[in-house]
Design an enzyme around this catalytic site. Structure first.
Site, short mmCIF file in Angstrom:
data_model
loop_
_atom_site.label_atom_id
_atom_site.label_comp_id
_atom_site.label_asym_id
_atom_site.label_seq_id
_atom_site.Cartn_x
_atom_site.Cartn_y
_atom_site.Cartn_z
N ASP A 82 1.78 2.63 8.48
CA ASP A 82 2.20 1.97 7.24
C ASP A 82 2.04 0.45 7.38
O ASP A 82 1.47 -0.22 6.51
CB ASP A 82 3.66 2.34 6.96
CG ASP A 82 4.20 1.70 5.70
OD1 ASP A 82 3.40 1.33 4.82
OD2 ASP A 82 5.43 1.55 5.59
N HIS B 170 -8.68 11.39 22.16
CA HIS B 170 -9.89 12.20 22.37
C HIS B 170 -9.57 13.65 22.77
O HIS B 170 -10.37 14.30 23.45
CB HIS B 170 -10.83 11.54 23.40
CG HIS B 170 -11.57 10.37 22.82
ND1 HIS B 170 -12.52 9.67 23.51
CD2 HIS B 170 -11.49 9.78 21.59
CE1 HIS B 170 -13.01 8.68 22.74
NE2 HIS B 170 -12.39 8.74 21.58
N ILE C 294 0.85 -1.19 0.00
CA ILE C 294 0.00 0.00 0.00
C ILE C 294 0.89 1.25 0.00
O ILE C 294 1.77 1.38 0.86
CB ILE C 294 -0.92 0.01 1.24
CG1 ILE C 294 -1.90 -1.17 1.18
CG2 ILE C 294 -1.66 1.33 1.37
CD1 ILE C 294 -2.86 -1.15 0.02
N GLU D 113 -19.60 6.46 15.78
CA GLU D 113 -18.99 5.44 16.66
C GLU D 113 -18.75 6.04 18.03
O GLU D 113 -18.92 5.37 19.05
CB GLU D 113 -17.67 4.93 16.05
CG GLU D 113 -17.04 3.76 16.81
CD GLU D 113 -16.07 4.15 17.92
OE1 GLU D 113 -15.58 3.25 18.63
OE2 GLU D 113 -15.80 5.37 18.09
N GLU D 114 -18.31 7.30 18.04
CA GLU D 114 -17.92 7.92 19.31
C GLU D 114 -19.12 8.17 20.24
O GLU D 114 -18.96 8.45 21.41
CB GLU D 114 -17.18 9.24 19.04
CG GLU D 114 -15.86 9.06 18.29
CD GLU D 114 -14.76 8.39 19.10
OE1 GLU D 114 -15.03 7.91 20.22
OE2 GLU D 114 -13.61 8.33 18.60
N HIS E 178 -14.46 3.56 11.74
CA HIS E 178 -15.36 4.69 11.97
C HIS E 178 -14.70 5.97 11.47
O HIS E 178 -13.50 6.17 11.62
CB HIS E 178 -15.82 4.79 13.43
CG HIS E 178 -14.83 5.32 14.43
ND1 HIS E 178 -14.60 6.66 14.63
CD2 HIS E 178 -14.04 4.68 15.30
CE1 HIS E 178 -13.71 6.83 15.61
NE2 HIS E 178 -13.34 5.64 16.03
N1 DTR Z 1 -13.31 2.80 20.45
C1 DTR Z 1 -12.20 3.67 20.34
C2 DTR Z 1 -11.01 3.48 21.19
C3 DTR Z 1 -10.72 2.11 21.68
C4 DTR Z 1 -10.55 1.78 22.96
N2 DTR Z 1 -10.27 0.47 23.08
C5 DTR Z 1 -10.27 -0.07 21.87
C6 DTR Z 1 -10.05 -1.39 21.46
C7 DTR Z 1 -10.09 -1.67 20.12
C8 DTR Z 1 -10.38 -0.68 19.20
C9 DTR Z 1 -10.61 0.63 19.60
C10 DTR Z 1 -10.55 0.93 20.93
C11 DTR Z 1 -12.64 5.09 20.19
O1 DTR Z 1 -13.09 5.33 19.10
O2 DTR Z 1 -12.52 5.93 21.07
ZN ZN Z 2 -12.59 7.55 20.05
ZN ZN Z 3 -12.06 5.19 17.53
#
Ligand code: DTR
Ligand code: ZN
Ligand code: ZN
Ligand code: CA
Length: 450
Positions: free
Chosen positions: A314, A299, A56, A183-184, A137
């Site tokens: 990568d 975040h 890629i 997703e958040e 996401h």
């Molecule tokens: N869900 C994610 C962050 C996250 C935390 N633990 C995991 C494990 C596997 C994948 C992602 C994550 C977020 O978007 O904040």
């Molecule tokens: Zn997040």
């Molecule tokens: Zn995330």
């Protein structure tokens, strides 16, 4: 980029550098055409044939991150659900996919009083009853641009999809890529997608691969410990470049794969760590800084283009491509052409050899190096039997010797013979001789598979 075997870092600072969707409600579709060209097939250890994934281009992955950053900057600093930066991100990804020949679908949903969007991209072709999905996401939290979380996964999935198009891949499975909204806010978009897939369509999804945070600035190399086949593909890829992995444990079910897993769909994925702290042992094997979070900007407003470890992103982009190619193009070894004689031939007790003939015609060149000889001989003491394959020119290939101690019944098995020095066409014979008295039997059938 390509991946030389890594040497262990010596200091902690040595950081290594459309089908299905038509039935779903609330969809808008666009569908350009695509043509396809075949590629070379290799064989893996399981005997399945797969195509090798391309490398890629990492510059392209980075260019997508630059665009996500620009989109955030132009839209109040984020790409969050319900904010203009989110829809602008969808538009950016969709335009790339449309131009590459994908059938794209924008699925709308409502969450917290705002419209959310999932972007789905189907690559035309493949078995519609076996759908391989990969997704990420696309939304950020409202406090920042979300470049590692989850511009990184979004860019890796996008560039892998574009690589499928560049290769004009003809996978055995149908390939579907997805970018989830909200997703958040609690896996909203992916759950909406799965819940609104008709049960018959859900059953066709043979696997979902998730990428969420795959370029953390102080990275770990985590593989989801879920579907064994998906997990193995990632672990094998990492083993191949000499980079150790660990099982992902920072919050199982915290990303969009949980929506699929809850529906009984096999899942897997990659992750480089969020707010959890890298241990000394992890820093020793991966480099980076122990005692510090994998992503100190998790975040936060500092999750910008500087919040990425290029090597990690990568590698994970190439690993995803490898998984899509391996899981999406695997196919059984072709069955081959068989020539069979099913007439019974009695084998005289402790007597002269008998033969059963098979005529092979219409082939070109020599027989294969792995000519399969399927034998079905009924006998009450198979140790009495000596069995040979006779090529058209009379050359004998010993399949089985006699053995006075082998008292078992019958010879029902397939032998493999290197017959590459023999002309394929002509009369092949199975020759069987019973060399000890009392027990008897007959050739029930036998066949050659080229
Ligand atoms: N869900 C994610 C962050 C996250 C935390 N633990 C995991 C494990 C596997 C994948 C992602 C994550 C977020 O978007 O904040
Ligand atoms: Zn997040
Ligand atoms: Zn995330
Ligand atoms: Ca006998």
């Amino acid at each position: 980029m390509t991946h030389p075997r890594s040497s262990l870092p010596t200091t902690s600072s040595a950081r290594l550098a459309a089908v299905a969707l038509a039935a779903v409600t609330g969809l808008i579709a666009a569908s350009p055409a695509a043509t396809a060209a075949p590629d070379r097939i290799g064989a893996d250890a399981t005997g399945a044939g797969t195509l090798a994934a391309p490398d890629i281009p990492f510059a392209n992955v980075k260019a997508h991150l630059t665009q996500f950053q620009s989109i955030a900057t132009a839209n109040g600093g984020n790409r969050a659900h319900g904010r203009p930066g989110y829809k602008a991100s969808v538009d950016y990804v969709k335009a790339k996919l449309d131009a590459a020949g994908f059938t794209t679908t924008v699925q709308q949903f409502t969450q917290s009083g705002s419209t959310g969007y999932n972007l789905i991209a189907d690559w035309p072709g493949g078995d519609p009853d076996q759908v391989l999905m990969a997704g990420a996401h696309l939304d950020s939290v409202s406090s920042g641009a979300g470049i590692n979380d989850n511009g990184s996964g979004s860019a890796a999935v996008l560039e892998t999809a574009l690589a499928v198009s560049r290769a004009q891949l003809q996978p055995t499975k149908h390939l579907r890529f997805a970018w989830w909204g909200a997703e958040e806010l609690g896996l909203i978009g992916s759950r909406y997608y799965v819940n609104n897939l008709p049960a018959a369509e859900r059953a066709k999804v043979s696997g979902y691969v998730n990428l969420d945070m795959v370029g953390s600035p102080n990275p770990g190399y985590f593989v989801y410990d879920d579907d064994p086949a998906i997990e193995k593909v990632f672990k094998d890829w990492y083993a191949g470049i000499g980079v150790p992995t660990e099982i992902e444990t920072e919050g199982d079910g915290r990303s969009d794969h949980a929506s699929f897993k809850n529906a009984g769909i096999p899942v897997g994925g990659l992750f480089t760590g969020a707010s959890r702290t890298k241990t000394a042992a992890q820093a020793a094997k991966w480099g980076g800084t122990s005692g510090q979070a994998f992503d100190r900007c998790y975040h936060s407003s500092c999750d910008s283009t500087t919040n990425i470890d290029d090597t990690a992103l990568d590698r994970n982009s190439d690993a995803l491509a490898h998984a899509v190619w391996t899981l999406g193009t695997s196919q059984p070894v072709p069955p081959g052409d068989s020539y069979e004689n099913t007439a019974d031939v009695a084998i005289p007790d402790n007597g002269p050899a008998v033969t059963s003939a098979v005529a092979v015609a219409g082939r070109t060149g020599n027989a294969p190096a792995a000519l399969r000889v399927g034998v079905d001989i009924k006998h009450t003491w198979r140790g009495d039997l000596v069995v040979d394959l006779l090529a058209p020119d009379g050359t004998a290939y010993r399949l089985k010797n006699s053995s006075s101690s082998d008292s078992a019944d019958d010879v029902i098995t397939t032998y493999t013979v290197d017959a590459s020095s023999e002309t394929a066409n002509g009369t092949w014979r199975l020759r069987v001789q019973d060399v000890a008295s009392r027990d008897t039997g007959y050739i029930d059938s036998w066949k050659l598979t080229f």
